[in-house]
Design an enzyme around this catalytic site. Structure first.
Site, PDB file in Angstrom:
ATOM      1  N   HIS A  38       0.858  -1.185   0.000  1.00 39.85           N
ATOM      2  CA  HIS A  38       0.000   0.000   0.000  1.00 39.85           C
ATOM      3  C   HIS A  38       0.892   1.232   0.000  1.00 39.85           C
ATOM      4  CE1 HIS A  38      -3.657   2.187   0.242  1.00 39.85           C
ATOM      5  NE2 HIS A  38      -3.314   2.798   1.359  1.00 39.85           N
ATOM      6  N   HIS A  50      -3.285   9.055   1.129  1.00 39.45           N
ATOM      7  CA  HIS A  50      -3.240   7.872   0.269  1.00 39.45           C
ATOM      8  C   HIS A  50      -4.600   7.612  -0.349  1.00 39.45           C
ATOM      9  CE1 HIS A  50      -4.629   5.225   3.809  1.00 39.45           C
ATOM     10  NE2 HIS A  50      -4.345   6.393   4.352  1.00 39.45           N
ATOM     11  N   CYS A 165      -3.277   2.695  -5.525  1.00 40.36           N
ATOM     12  CA  CYS A 165      -2.604   3.575  -4.567  1.00 40.36           C
ATOM     13  C   CYS A 165      -1.208   3.981  -5.033  1.00 40.36           C
ATOM     14  CB  CYS A 165      -2.535   2.907  -3.198  1.00 40.36           C
ATOM     15  SG  CYS A 165      -1.770   1.263  -3.205  1.00 40.36           S
TER      16      CYS A 165
END
Length: 245
Positions: A38, A50, A165
Site C-alpha cells: 500500500h 493515500h 494507490c
C-alpha cells in the site's frame, strides 16, 4: 526467511526508519507475504495521504487475486470497537484519505519508493512497485498536489491494476499521466502481475524485469505532465457526464 534476506540487502525493497522520513516522500508498506504493497505520500507531522477503496480493501479484479489481496490488507484505522485515537474508524472511507502513519502502515514496516534511479538499479529490483526511473518534483509540489486531491477527494475509481494507490503516489510525485488508450496503470505493481510479465517470469526473472522497465513511467512515451487542477476538473466532468447519461 529468503524474503527477509532480500529485503535487507535492498534488492526487494527499501526499508527505512521513521526518523528518515521527509515531507513529500512516497512511502509504502508490504502486506502479508510481500503479496501487495500500500502506497501513499508522507506530508509531515506523522500524516500520510493515500488512495484506497472502501472497507480498507483494494479489491475488484474479479479474479483469484481478490482473495489474495483481501487477505493481505488490514483496515487502515483500527476496528469499530477500538478506533485509532488520531484517525478514528477509517475502514469505511473511500477514495483519497489522510491517516496517521500508524494506521497507514497497519502494523507493517516502512519503505521508501525511489525516484530517478538508474536503469542498472531498476533492473536489480526483484519486484515492481519499489522505484522508477522518472524524477520527482519538489517536495512542496508533491505535498500541494496530494492535499489538493485530498480536498476534492478525486482520483477516479479505484482499480488494483488500472488506478491504484501506487498510481496515486506516482502522480503526486511527478504529475505524469498515461495516455487513455493504454490498458495498464502507471504502477510497477500492475506491470509485475500483467500477463506478459507472468509469462516472462516463467522464462527468466530478467525478462520480467525488462517488461517492467519498458512499462515504467520514466521510460514510456505516452505520458504527459497534467496539472492537478486540470486533472480534477477532467475527472469531475467525466463523472458528471456519466451520471447524466
Amino acid at each position: 526467511m529468503e524474503s527477509l534476506f532480500l529485503d535487507k540487502i535492498g534488492l526487494f525493497s527499501n526499508q527505512i526508519s521513521r526518523d528518515d522520513l521527509k515531507p513529500g516522500d512516497h512511502i509504502y508498506s508490504w502486506r502479508t507475504a510481500f503479496v501487495y504493497a500500500h502506497h501513499g505520500i508522507y506530508i509531515g507531522d506523522g500524516n500520510v495521504i493515500h488512495f484506497t477503496r472502501g472497507d480498507g480493501l483494494e479489491i475488484g479484479t474479479g479474479t483469484f487475486l481478490d482473495k489474495i489481496i483481501v487477505g493481505s490488507i488490514p483496515n487502515h484505522g483500527g476496528d469499530n470497537n477500538n478506533p485509532c485515537s488520531n484517525c478514528g474508524h477509517q475502514s469505511n472511507l473511500d477514495g483519497v484519505i489522510s491517516s496517521c502513519i500508524n494506521c497507514f502502515l497497519s502494523g507493517g514496516n516502512l519503505y521508501l519508493f525511489e525516484y530517478g534511479v538508474s536503469t542498472a538499479i531498476f533492473l536489480t529490483k526483484l519486484r515492481g512497485g519499489t522505484c522508477t526511473i522518472a524524477p520527482s518534483d519538489s517536495s512542496d509540489e508533491v505535498i500541494s498536489r496530494a492535499k489538493f486531491l485530498l480536498l476534492h477527494n478525486v482520483f477516479g475509481n479505484y482499480h488494483p491494476f488500472e488506478n491504484n494507490c501506487e498510481d496515486f503516489a506516482i502522480y503526486c510525485k511527478t504529475s505524469l499521466m498515461v495516455g487513455k488508450d493504454y490498458m495498464l496503470g502507471r504502477s510497477g505493481q500492475a506491470s509485475s502481475v500483467s500477463a506478459a510479465a507472468c509469462i516472462a517470469r516463467m522464462v527468466s526473472p530478467w525478462a520480467s524485469n525488462a517488461i517492467r522497465l519498458f512499462t515504467d513511467i520514466g521510460m514510456r512515451k505516452d505520458v504527459m505532465k497534467v496539472p492537478v487542477e486540470s486533472f480534477v476538473a477532467q475527472v469531475n466532468a467525466v463523472s458528471t457526464s456519466a451520471r447524466e447519461g
